[in-house]
Design a protein around this motif. Structure first.
Motif, PDB file in Angstrom:
ATOM      1  N   GLN A 189       0.821  -1.215   0.000  1.00  0.00           N
ATOM      2  CA  GLN A 189       0.000   0.000   0.000  1.00  0.00           C
ATOM      3  C   GLN A 189       0.852   1.262   0.000  1.00  0.00           C
ATOM      4  OE1 GLN A 189      -2.835  -0.355   3.267  1.00  0.00           O
ATOM      5  NE2 GLN A 189      -4.408  -0.918   1.778  1.00  0.00           N
ATOM      6  N   ARG A 190       1.959   1.237   0.735  1.00  0.00           N
ATOM      7  CA  ARG A 190       2.773   2.445   0.876  1.00  0.00           C
ATOM      8  C   ARG A 190       3.992   2.494  -0.033  1.00  0.00           C
ATOM      9  NH1 ARG A 190       4.016   3.775   7.062  1.00  0.00           N
ATOM     10  NH2 ARG A 190       4.463   1.541   7.150  1.00  0.00           N
ATOM     11  N   PHE A 191       4.575   1.319  -0.341  1.00  0.00           N
ATOM     12  CA  PHE A 191       5.880   1.332  -0.993  1.00  0.00           C
ATOM     13  C   PHE A 191       5.907   0.547  -2.301  1.00  0.00           C
ATOM     14  CE2 PHE A 191       6.912   1.510   3.650  1.00  0.00           C
ATOM     15  CZ  PHE A 191       7.328   2.835   3.664  1.00  0.00           C
ATOM     16  N   TYR A 192       6.726   1.026  -3.219  1.00  0.00           N
ATOM     17  CA  TYR A 192       7.063   0.252  -4.402  1.00  0.00           C
ATOM     18  C   TYR A 192       8.062  -0.841  -4.008  1.00  0.00           C
ATOM     19  CZ  TYR A 192       5.186   4.353  -6.815  1.00  0.00           C
ATOM     20  OH  TYR A 192       4.379   5.376  -7.251  1.00  0.00           O
ATOM     21  N   SER A 193       7.990  -1.972  -4.706  1.00  0.00           N
ATOM     22  CA  SER A 193       8.953  -3.051  -4.483  1.00  0.00           C
ATOM     23  C   SER A 193       9.244  -3.724  -5.814  1.00  0.00           C
ATOM     24  CB  SER A 193       8.410  -4.078  -3.494  1.00  0.00           C
ATOM     25  OG  SER A 193       9.234  -5.240  -3.470  1.00  0.00           O
ATOM     26  N   TYR A 194      10.472  -3.586  -6.273  1.00  0.00           N
ATOM     27  CA  TYR A 194      10.873  -4.222  -7.528  1.00  0.00           C
ATOM     28  C   TYR A 194      10.837  -5.741  -7.400  1.00  0.00           C
ATOM     29  CZ  TYR A 194      13.608  -5.401 -11.645  1.00  0.00           C
ATOM     30  OH  TYR A 194      14.026  -5.934 -12.840  1.00  0.00           O
ATOM     31  N   ARG A 195      11.253  -6.247  -6.270  1.00  0.00           N
ATOM     32  CA  ARG A 195      11.258  -7.699  -6.056  1.00  0.00           C
ATOM     33  C   ARG A 195       9.833  -8.251  -6.074  1.00  0.00           C
ATOM     34  NH1 ARG A 195      14.773 -11.736  -3.710  1.00  0.00           N
ATOM     35  NH2 ARG A 195      16.458 -10.300  -4.294  1.00  0.00           N
ATOM     36  N   ARG A 196       8.887  -7.512  -5.558  1.00  0.00           N
ATOM     37  CA  ARG A 196       7.500  -7.970  -5.493  1.00  0.00           C
ATOM     38  C   ARG A 196       6.784  -7.812  -6.830  1.00  0.00           C
ATOM     39  NH1 ARG A 196       5.481  -4.375  -1.846  1.00  0.00           N
ATOM     40  NH2 ARG A 196       4.844  -3.027  -3.580  1.00  0.00           N
ATOM     41  N   GLU A 197       7.033  -6.705  -7.541  1.00  0.00           N
ATOM     42  CA  GLU A 197       6.215  -6.364  -8.699  1.00  0.00           C
ATOM     43  C   GLU A 197       6.934  -6.393 -10.043  1.00  0.00           C
ATOM     44  OE1 GLU A 197       3.211  -3.075  -7.532  1.00  0.00           O
ATOM     45  OE2 GLU A 197       4.927  -2.815  -6.192  1.00  0.00           O
ATOM     46  N   GLY A 198       8.249  -6.293 -10.048  1.00  0.00           N
ATOM     47  CA  GLY A 198       8.978  -6.275 -11.306  1.00  0.00           C
ATOM     48  C   GLY A 198       8.887  -4.920 -11.987  1.00  0.00           C
ATOM     49  N   VAL A 199       7.750  -4.607 -12.568  1.00  0.00           N
ATOM     50  CA  VAL A 199       7.526  -3.287 -13.156  1.00  0.00           C
ATOM     51  C   VAL A 199       6.833  -2.427 -12.106  1.00  0.00           C
ATOM     52  CG1 VAL A 199       6.414  -1.983 -14.994  1.00  0.00           C
ATOM     53  CG2 VAL A 199       7.330  -4.260 -15.459  1.00  0.00           C
ATOM     54  N   THR A 200       7.516  -1.403 -11.650  1.00  0.00           N
ATOM     55  CA  THR A 200       6.975  -0.596 -10.556  1.00  0.00           C
ATOM     56  C   THR A 200       7.671   0.749 -10.506  1.00  0.00           C
ATOM     57  OG1 THR A 200       6.372  -0.683  -8.203  1.00  0.00           O
ATOM     58  CG2 THR A 200       8.593  -1.387  -8.771  1.00  0.00           C
ATOM     59  N   GLY A 201       7.209   1.624  -9.617  1.00  0.00           N
ATOM     60  CA  GLY A 201       7.780   2.954  -9.507  1.00  0.00           C
ATOM     61  C   GLY A 201       8.921   3.031  -8.500  1.00  0.00           C
ATOM     62  N   ARG A 202       9.317   4.250  -8.203  1.00  0.00           N
ATOM     63  CA  ARG A 202      10.375   4.517  -7.233  1.00  0.00           C
ATOM     64  C   ARG A 202       9.920   5.637  -6.295  1.00  0.00           C
ATOM     65  NH1 ARG A 202      11.405   0.763  -9.964  1.00  0.00           N
ATOM     66  NH2 ARG A 202      13.406   0.153 -10.892  1.00  0.00           N
ATOM     67  N   PHE A 203      10.219   5.490  -5.014  1.00  0.00           N
ATOM     68  CA  PHE A 203       9.952   6.567  -4.061  1.00  0.00           C
ATOM     69  C   PHE A 203      11.274   7.213  -3.671  1.00  0.00           C
ATOM     70  CE2 PHE A 203      10.310   2.703  -1.505  1.00  0.00           C
ATOM     71  CZ  PHE A 203      11.129   3.084  -0.456  1.00  0.00           C
ATOM     72  N   ALA A 204      11.198   8.373  -3.047  1.00  0.00           N
ATOM     73  CA  ALA A 204      12.402   9.159  -2.759  1.00  0.00           C
ATOM     74  C   ALA A 204      12.594   9.377  -1.272  1.00  0.00           C
ATOM     75  CB  ALA A 204      12.332  10.514  -3.462  1.00  0.00           C
ATOM     76  N   SER A 205      13.852   9.376  -0.870  1.00  0.00           N
ATOM     77  CA  SER A 205      14.255   9.809   0.466  1.00  0.00           C
ATOM     78  C   SER A 205      15.105  11.061   0.278  1.00  0.00           C
ATOM     79  CB  SER A 205      15.049   8.719   1.175  1.00  0.00           C
ATOM     80  OG  SER A 205      14.243   7.565   1.368  1.00  0.00           O
ATOM     81  N   LEU A 206      14.782  12.120   1.027  1.00  0.00           N
ATOM     82  CA  LEU A 206      15.361  13.437   0.775  1.00  0.00           C
ATOM     83  C   LEU A 206      15.894  14.067   2.057  1.00  0.00           C
ATOM     84  CD1 LEU A 206      12.154  13.501  -0.739  1.00  0.00           C
ATOM     85  CD2 LEU A 206      13.669  14.789  -2.255  1.00  0.00           C
ATOM     86  N   ILE A 207      16.947  14.867   1.898  1.00  0.00           N
ATOM     87  CA  ILE A 207      17.515  15.578   3.034  1.00  0.00           C
ATOM     88  C   ILE A 207      18.135  16.877   2.551  1.00  0.00           C
ATOM     89  CG2 ILE A 207      19.743  14.337   2.843  1.00  0.00           C
ATOM     90  CD1 ILE A 207      19.882  14.478   5.944  1.00  0.00           C
ATOM     91  N   TRP A 208      18.034  17.952   3.369  1.00  0.00           N
ATOM     92  CA  TRP A 208      18.667  19.218   3.037  1.00  0.00           C
ATOM     93  C   TRP A 208      18.902  20.039   4.295  1.00  0.00           C
ATOM     94  CZ3 TRP A 208      13.546  18.213   2.482  1.00  0.00           C
ATOM     95  CH2 TRP A 208      12.610  19.156   2.902  1.00  0.00           C
ATOM     96  N   ILE A 209      19.819  20.972   4.161  1.00  0.00           N
ATOM     97  CA  ILE A 209      20.119  21.934   5.217  1.00  0.00           C
ATOM     98  C   ILE A 209      19.241  23.161   4.983  1.00  0.00           C
ATOM     99  CG2 ILE A 209      21.900  23.341   6.314  1.00  0.00           C
ATOM    100  CD1 ILE A 209      23.981  21.419   5.034  1.00  0.00           C
ATOM    101  N   ALA A 210      18.562  23.616   5.996  1.00  0.00           N
ATOM    102  CA  ALA A 210      17.672  24.779   5.857  1.00  0.00           C
ATOM    103  C   ALA A 210      18.470  25.986   5.361  1.00  0.00           C
ATOM    104  CB  ALA A 210      17.017  25.101   7.184  1.00  0.00           C
ATOM    105  N   PRO A 211      17.963  26.662   4.319  1.00  0.00           N
ATOM    106  CA  PRO A 211      18.677  27.830   3.779  1.00  0.00           C
ATOM    107  C   PRO A 211      18.566  29.031   4.722  1.00  0.00           C
ATOM    108  CG  PRO A 211      16.584  27.521   2.653  1.00  0.00           C
ATOM    109  CD  PRO A 211      16.750  26.342   3.586  1.00  0.00           C
TER     110      PRO A 211
END
Length: 261
Positions: free
Chosen positions: A239-261
């Motif tokens: 429900q929440r995550f894409y999984s290449y191993r589970r689905e083969g053809v699937t999307g990608r989610f992102a993990s992001l980080i930044w320093i406050a400007p």
């Protein structure tokens, strides 16, 4: 600068304690426009989705950020993108599986769909990094290279002053591997390998592997002591995550980080 409280509820906040200058979160499948099997918030341009849908999803994401994310062309390798390298080739695709920065406002992004995203910050909040840690990159030294790049950006920095968060990835009850993967980590201790690779009964040479155990051991060997684990499994949470191993053809989610400007 965004407020954490303003983020959509379907975004995940890492369970760690970075300095107040550091912002980080992880996207999920929700909130985008992609159609099945990429529904909804696919952020990967090379997954087979309609490019215009991916670009729309990236635009939706960017509304929550201080700037456009710096996207990598990930190749399951160990190269690290540094500010100097990005300045030298500003128009070239960034072929790397990790990225470091000491520039406020620069948003670092890692795309995954089973591999483990790893975020880094210093306790002072002045150097950050993000790494794509599948088994190939992990065994090849992508985390070690990432930490070395952080230390190079700030010569006075020590590993003890680095905080780490390991994000959602295929978990130890789902990540079935062969002896070739076990052999790739032969430089780690026997006790760690026993914890990280559980033999599957009746299936010789087959194991259930833990990326978190392997990664945590490598980080500790570098002197990093503050390691937070999400414990979230991409394979068992469709429900929440894409999984290449589970689905083969699937999307990608992102993990992001930044320093406050």
């Amino acid at each position: 600068m965004i407020s954490v409280s303003s983020l959509p509820g379907h975004y995940l906040l890492p369970d760690w304690q970075p300095p107040v200058t550091i912002h980080s979160f992880c996207t999920t499948r929700f909130g985008g426009v992609s159609k099945p099997p990429f529904d909804q918030m696919n952020l990967g341009l090379n997954a087979g989705d309609e490019p215009q849908a991916v670009l729309k999803n990236r635009a939706i994401l960017t509304r929550q950020l201080s700037s456009q994310p710096t996207w990598l062309k990930q190749v399951h390798g160990t190269e690290v993108s540094t500010p100097i390298l990005r300045d030298a080739l500003p128009l070239e695709p960034i072929v790397a599986d990790a990225i470091v920065s000491d520039r406020p406002g620069e948003v670092l992004a890692i795309l995954t769909a089973d591999c483990m995203p790893v975020l880094f910050t210093t306790v002072a909040g002045d150097v950050i990094a993000a790494a794509h840690a599948g088994w190939k990159g992990l065994s090849g030294g992508v985390l070690e290279n990432t930490v070395q790049a952080m230390l190079s950006l700030k010569p006075s920095l020590t590993p003890e002053a680095i905080l780490v968060w390991m994000g959602p990835a295929i978990g130890p009850t789902a990540f079935e591997v062969g002896s070739d993967v076990l052999d790739a980590f032969s430089n780690q201790s026997e006790s760690v390998l026993c914890d990280a690779f559980i033999p599957i009964p009746g299936r010789r040479g087959k194991y259930l592997a833990s990326l978190e155990v392997l990664a945590a051991d490598r980080l500790r060997s570098l002197g990093i002591l503050s390691i937070a684990r999400s414990g979230l499994c991409t394979y068992t949470d469709p429900q929440r995550f894409y999984s290449y191993r589970r689905e083969g053809v699937t999307g990608r989610f992102a993990s992001l980080i930044w320093i406050a400007p």
